[in-house]
Design an enzyme around this catalytic site. Structure first.
Site, PDB file in Angstrom:
ATOM      1  N   ARG A  20      -9.357   1.460   8.478  1.00  0.00           N
ATOM      2  CA  ARG A  20      -8.854  -0.190   8.401  1.00  0.00           C
ATOM      3  C   ARG A  20     -10.140  -0.887   9.406  1.00  0.00           C
ATOM      4  NH1 ARG A  20      -3.450   0.772   8.675  1.00  0.00           N
ATOM      5  NH2 ARG A  20      -2.561  -1.473   8.911  1.00  0.00           N
ATOM      6  N   LYS A  47       0.690  -1.030   0.267  1.00  0.00           N
ATOM      7  CA  LYS A  47      -0.210  -0.119  -0.006  1.00  0.00           C
ATOM      8  C   LYS A  47       1.149   1.438  -0.016  1.00  0.00           C
ATOM      9  CE  LYS A  47      -1.530  -0.952   4.167  1.00  0.00           C
ATOM     10  NZ  LYS A  47      -1.271  -2.613   4.547  1.00  0.00           N
ATOM     11  N   ARG A  85      -0.456  -9.096  13.027  1.00  0.00           N
ATOM     12  CA  ARG A  85      -1.306  -7.838  12.236  1.00  0.00           C
ATOM     13  C   ARG A  85      -2.256  -8.930  10.902  1.00  0.00           C
ATOM     14  NH1 ARG A  85       3.887  -5.602  10.304  1.00  0.00           N
ATOM     15  NH2 ARG A  85       2.802  -3.655   9.226  1.00  0.00           N
ATOM     16  N   ARG A 116      11.239  -2.002  10.753  1.00  0.00           N
ATOM     17  CA  ARG A 116       9.945  -1.990  12.347  1.00  0.00           C
ATOM     18  C   ARG A 116      10.280  -2.367  13.389  1.00  0.00           C
ATOM     19  NH1 ARG A 116       5.447   0.378   7.715  1.00  0.00           N
ATOM     20  NH2 ARG A 116       4.460  -1.800  10.005  1.00  0.00           N
ATOM     21  N   ARG A 126      12.010  -5.638   5.236  1.00  0.00           N
ATOM     22  CA  ARG A 126      11.712  -4.629   4.780  1.00  0.00           C
ATOM     23  C   ARG A 126      12.855  -3.682   5.539  1.00  0.00           C
ATOM     24  NH1 ARG A 126       5.805  -2.314   5.367  1.00  0.00           N
ATOM     25  NH2 ARG A 126       5.166  -3.038   7.251  1.00  0.00           N
TER      26      ARG A 126
END
Ligand code: AP5
Ligand code: MG
Length: 214
Positions: free
Chosen positions: A88, A13, A171, A160, A127
């Site tokens: 969300r 996203k 998540r 992160r 990431r």
């Protein structure tokens, strides 16, 4: 143009929202980035949000809505925006619809970036994020010129806290429970468009451009 990016954590996203924002010259509004910026500055909001984020849970709707409604007041939103990570939950989507309706406006597109759960955990562990300017990279798919250093602003990149595999799994569960119902919500409003997010980044973007038109 007002666009919502939907999709699981790690679907891409943010990656696509940045490209859309550049091409269409509209602001990229990421609730996750705003929470992380607050966290970095040590604000009360940042401290509260961290408790939930680190556990892979959603920040409560009241906090999130207050933050986003305030962001919409910024004059840069006059020509539209691309929302990344908001709404969300169904209550967040309903609050957005209502706030827009009060101004006689509505969302133009909700784009669902579709990526199966199996691909996600792998993507997230690779990431690397720049907390200074918000840029994201992937150690294999989107490497930086100098390892561990942001191409855009020269600051050090981080993994992160919520990208650890156990938290990513949590998540994903939260996504299926609370966010996936938005696909149905925007389908019923005739706003939903789907793209295959497993393709190469530029191919995903070209599909999005086709949906948005010129
Ligand atoms: P947030 O920051 O929004 O995280 P997320 O939705 O979990 O999504 P990510 O940012 O992890 O993934 P992404 O889809 O943006 O993927 P990306 O482009 O980086 O939210 C974090 C937390 O904040 C939440 O858990 C919650 O606690 C809280 N929060 C935020 N908004 C909230 C709200 N509205 N309500 C309540 N709580 C909220 O891509 C992922 C990786 O894949 C990158 O490394 C990228 O380089 C790579 N990649 C991207 N595209 C491709 C491709 N096509 N091929 C190969 N690799 C790719
Ligand atoms: Mg993101």
């Amino acid at each position: 143009m007002k666009i919502i990016m939907l999709g699981a954590p790690g679907a891409g996203k943010g990656t696509q929202a940045k490209k859309i924002a550049d091409k269409y010259q509209i602001p990229h509004i990421s609730t996750g980035d705003i929470f992380r910026a607050n966290l970095k500055e040590g604000t009360e909001l940042g401290k509260k949000a961290k408790e939930y984020m680190d556990q892979g849970l959603l920040v409560p709707d009241e906090l999130t809505l207050e933050l986003i409604m305030d962001r919409f007041k910024n004059p840069d939103c006059a020509g539209g925006y691309v929302l990344d990570g908001f709404p969300r939950t169904i209550p967040q989507a309903e609050a957005l619809t209502k706030a827009l309706e009060e101004k006689g406006e509505s969302i133009d597109f909700a784009i669902n970036v579709e990526v199966p759960d199996e691909n996600i955990v792998n993507r997230m562990s690779g990431r690397r994020a720049c907390l200074a300017c918000g840029a994201t990279y992937h150690i294999v798919h989107i490497p930086t010129k100098v390892e561990g250093i942001c191409d855009r602003c020269g600051k050090e990149l981080v993994l992160r806290d919520d990208d650890k595999p156990e938290t990513v799994k949590k998540r994903l569960g939260v996504y299926h429970d609370q966010t996936q119902p938005l696909i149905e919500y925007y389908t019923s409003q005739n706003k939903l468009a789907e793209v295959d997010g497993t393709q190469e980044m530029e191919a995903v973007f070209q599909n999005i451009v086709k949906i948005l038109g010129a």
